[in-house]
Write a protein that holds these residues in place. Structure first.
Motif, PDB file in Angstrom:
ATOM      1  N   THR A 293      20.421   8.894  74.510  1.00  0.00           N
ATOM      2  CA  THR A 293      20.534  10.309  74.173  1.00  0.00           C
ATOM      3  C   THR A 293      19.193  11.031  74.308  1.00  0.00           C
ATOM      4  O   THR A 293      19.162  12.254  74.428  1.00  0.00           O
ATOM      5  N   LEU A 294      18.116  10.266  74.279  1.00  0.00           N
ATOM      6  CA  LEU A 294      16.796  10.878  74.375  1.00  0.00           C
ATOM      7  C   LEU A 294      15.845   9.908  75.057  1.00  0.00           C
ATOM      8  O   LEU A 294      15.887   8.704  74.806  1.00  0.00           O
ATOM      9  N   MET A 295      14.976  10.452  75.905  1.00  0.00           N
ATOM     10  CA  MET A 295      13.901   9.672  76.505  1.00  0.00           C
ATOM     11  C   MET A 295      12.598  10.426  76.275  1.00  0.00           C
ATOM     12  O   MET A 295      12.587  11.659  76.216  1.00  0.00           O
ATOM     13  N   ALA A 296      11.534   9.664  76.154  1.00  0.00           N
ATOM     14  CA  ALA A 296      10.263  10.299  75.808  1.00  0.00           C
ATOM     15  C   ALA A 296       9.092   9.479  76.323  1.00  0.00           C
ATOM     16  O   ALA A 296       9.249   8.330  76.729  1.00  0.00           O
ATOM     17  N   TRP A 297       7.928  10.119  76.315  1.00  0.00           N
ATOM     18  CA  TRP A 297       6.670   9.452  76.590  1.00  0.00           C
ATOM     19  C   TRP A 297       5.810   9.545  75.333  1.00  0.00           C
ATOM     20  O   TRP A 297       5.661  10.632  74.759  1.00  0.00           O
ATOM     21  N   TYR A 298       5.266   8.420  74.935  1.00  0.00           N
ATOM     22  CA  TYR A 298       4.290   8.339  73.864  1.00  0.00           C
ATOM     23  C   TYR A 298       2.980   7.828  74.458  1.00  0.00           C
ATOM     24  O   TYR A 298       2.973   7.268  75.558  1.00  0.00           O
ATOM     25  N   ARG A 299       1.901   7.989  73.711  1.00  0.00           N
ATOM     26  CA  ARG A 299       0.636   7.408  74.136  1.00  0.00           C
ATOM     27  C   ARG A 299      -0.141   6.918  72.928  1.00  0.00           C
ATOM     28  O   ARG A 299       0.046   7.401  71.814  1.00  0.00           O
ATOM     29  N   GLN A 300      -0.988   5.938  73.194  1.00  0.00           N
ATOM     30  CA  GLN A 300      -1.831   5.388  72.135  1.00  0.00           C
ATOM     31  C   GLN A 300      -3.225   5.145  72.683  1.00  0.00           C
ATOM     32  O   GLN A 300      -3.398   4.335  73.606  1.00  0.00           O
ATOM     33  N   ALA A 301      -4.183   5.861  72.129  1.00  0.00           N
ATOM     34  CA  ALA A 301      -5.584   5.687  72.500  1.00  0.00           C
ATOM     35  C   ALA A 301      -6.203   4.632  71.589  1.00  0.00           C
ATOM     36  O   ALA A 301      -5.711   4.394  70.479  1.00  0.00           O
ATOM     37  N   PRO A 302      -7.293   4.007  72.026  1.00  0.00           N
ATOM     38  CA  PRO A 302      -7.946   2.982  71.197  1.00  0.00           C
ATOM     39  C   PRO A 302      -8.311   3.532  69.815  1.00  0.00           C
ATOM     40  O   PRO A 302      -8.902   4.597  69.696  1.00  0.00           O
ATOM     41  N   GLY A 303      -7.912   2.802  68.785  1.00  0.00           N
ATOM     42  CA  GLY A 303      -8.249   3.189  67.428  1.00  0.00           C
ATOM     43  C   GLY A 303      -7.422   4.311  66.853  1.00  0.00           C
ATOM     44  O   GLY A 303      -7.695   4.788  65.743  1.00  0.00           O
ATOM     45  N   LYS A 304      -6.412   4.752  67.604  1.00  0.00           N
ATOM     46  CA  LYS A 304      -5.583   5.861  67.133  1.00  0.00           C
ATOM     47  C   LYS A 304      -4.121   5.439  67.046  1.00  0.00           C
ATOM     48  O   LYS A 304      -3.703   4.452  67.651  1.00  0.00           O
ATOM     49  N   GLN A 305      -3.349   6.218  66.306  1.00  0.00           N
ATOM     50  CA  GLN A 305      -1.922   5.947  66.196  1.00  0.00           C
ATOM     51  C   GLN A 305      -1.187   6.400  67.454  1.00  0.00           C
ATOM     52  O   GLN A 305      -1.641   7.296  68.171  1.00  0.00           O
ATOM     53  N   ARG A 306      -0.067   5.754  67.700  1.00  0.00           N
ATOM     54  CA  ARG A 306       0.776   6.180  68.812  1.00  0.00           C
ATOM     55  C   ARG A 306       1.326   7.568  68.516  1.00  0.00           C
ATOM     56  O   ARG A 306       1.757   7.848  67.395  1.00  0.00           O
ATOM     57  N   GLU A 307       1.301   8.430  69.530  1.00  0.00           N
ATOM     58  CA  GLU A 307       1.760   9.806  69.333  1.00  0.00           C
ATOM     59  C   GLU A 307       2.733  10.222  70.424  1.00  0.00           C
ATOM     60  O   GLU A 307       2.643   9.748  71.569  1.00  0.00           O
ATOM     61  N   LEU A 308       3.624  11.138  70.060  1.00  0.00           N
ATOM     62  CA  LEU A 308       4.572  11.675  71.026  1.00  0.00           C
ATOM     63  C   LEU A 308       3.856  12.608  71.989  1.00  0.00           C
ATOM     64  O   LEU A 308       3.084  13.473  71.576  1.00  0.00           O
ATOM     65  N   VAL A 309       4.130  12.447  73.268  1.00  0.00           N
ATOM     66  CA  VAL A 309       3.573  13.325  74.293  1.00  0.00           C
ATOM     67  C   VAL A 309       4.619  14.340  74.726  1.00  0.00           C
ATOM     68  O   VAL A 309       4.375  15.541  74.742  1.00  0.00           O
ATOM     69  N   ALA A 310       5.798  13.849  75.094  1.00  0.00           N
ATOM     70  CA  ALA A 310       6.874  14.728  75.554  1.00  0.00           C
ATOM     71  C   ALA A 310       8.198  14.001  75.410  1.00  0.00           C
ATOM     72  O   ALA A 310       8.244  12.772  75.517  1.00  0.00           O
ATOM     73  N   ALA A 311       9.257  14.763  75.172  1.00  0.00           N
ATOM     74  CA  ALA A 311      10.581  14.182  75.015  1.00  0.00           C
ATOM     75  C   ALA A 311      11.616  15.079  75.680  1.00  0.00           C
ATOM     76  O   ALA A 311      11.434  16.296  75.762  1.00  0.00           O
ATOM     77  N   ILE A 312      12.701  14.455  76.156  1.00  0.00           N
ATOM     78  CA  ILE A 312      13.781  15.203  76.777  1.00  0.00           C
ATOM     79  C   ILE A 312      15.107  14.575  76.356  1.00  0.00           C
ATOM     80  O   ILE A 312      15.271  13.357  76.407  1.00  0.00           O
ATOM     81  N   THR A 313      16.032  15.411  75.902  1.00  0.00           N
ATOM     82  CA  THR A 313      17.330  14.905  75.487  1.00  0.00           C
ATOM     83  C   THR A 313      18.283  14.827  76.687  1.00  0.00           C
ATOM     84  O   THR A 313      17.992  15.357  77.764  1.00  0.00           O
ATOM     85  N   SER A 314      19.409  14.191  76.480  1.00  0.00           N
ATOM     86  CA  SER A 314      20.403  14.098  77.536  1.00  0.00           C
ATOM     87  C   SER A 314      20.938  15.476  77.905  1.00  0.00           C
ATOM     88  O   SER A 314      21.446  15.675  79.008  1.00  0.00           O
ATOM     89  N   GLY A 315      20.813  16.426  76.992  1.00  0.00           N
ATOM     90  CA  GLY A 315      21.246  17.790  77.265  1.00  0.00           C
ATOM     91  C   GLY A 315      20.166  18.657  77.864  1.00  0.00           C
ATOM     92  O   GLY A 315      20.397  19.837  78.146  1.00  0.00           O
ATOM     93  N   GLY A 316      18.978  18.076  78.066  1.00  0.00           N
ATOM     94  CA  GLY A 316      17.910  18.812  78.732  1.00  0.00           C
ATOM     95  C   GLY A 316      16.958  19.555  77.812  1.00  0.00           C
ATOM     96  O   GLY A 316      16.102  20.311  78.287  1.00  0.00           O
TER      97      GLY A 316
END
Length: 114
Positions: free
Chosen positions: A32-55
């Motif tokens: 239902t949803l796909m997304a990109w996350y990122r994690q830099a050294p020493g930092k928490q994983r964070e949401l970058v962008a997300a897109i639902t099945s409905g756009g």
């Protein structure tokens, strides 16, 4: 179960561009949803962008106007076009899918450096 495989990371100079790809397989009908996350050294994983099945699309404030997420349902893939890259964009980028359960890719390194 959904399997995700990312590609497209690498080393780029500040101001440059990269395009990440994520191919999904398995029980893709459930996504239902796909997304990109990122994690830099020493930092928490964070949401970058997300897109639902409905756009419906959502971006982190730090990437608005520079990154674009798109989804190709026919190819069961999601993409992240990254322009005007900055050193602070350096991180491991992970593909994420929400279906019957959460699924994560293995990650791809993006390094922005002169």
């Amino acid at each position: 179960q959904v399997q995700l495989v990312e590609s497209g990371g690498g080393l780029v100079q500040p101001g440059g561009s990269l395009r990440l790809s994520c191919a999904a397989s398995g029980t893709i009908f459930s996504i239902t949803l796909m997304a990109w996350y990122r994690q830099a050294p020493g930092k928490q994983r964070e949401l970058v962008a997300a897109i639902t099945s409905g756009g419906v699309i959502n971006y982190a404030d730090s990437v608005k106007g520079r990154f674009t997420i798109t989804r190709d349902n026919a190819k069961n893939a999601v993409y992240l076009q990254m322009n005007s890259l900055k050193p602070e964009d350096t991180a491991v980028y992970y593909c994420y899918a929400l279906g019957l359960r959460e699924s994560w890719g293995q990650g791809t390194q993006v390094t922005v450096s002169p």
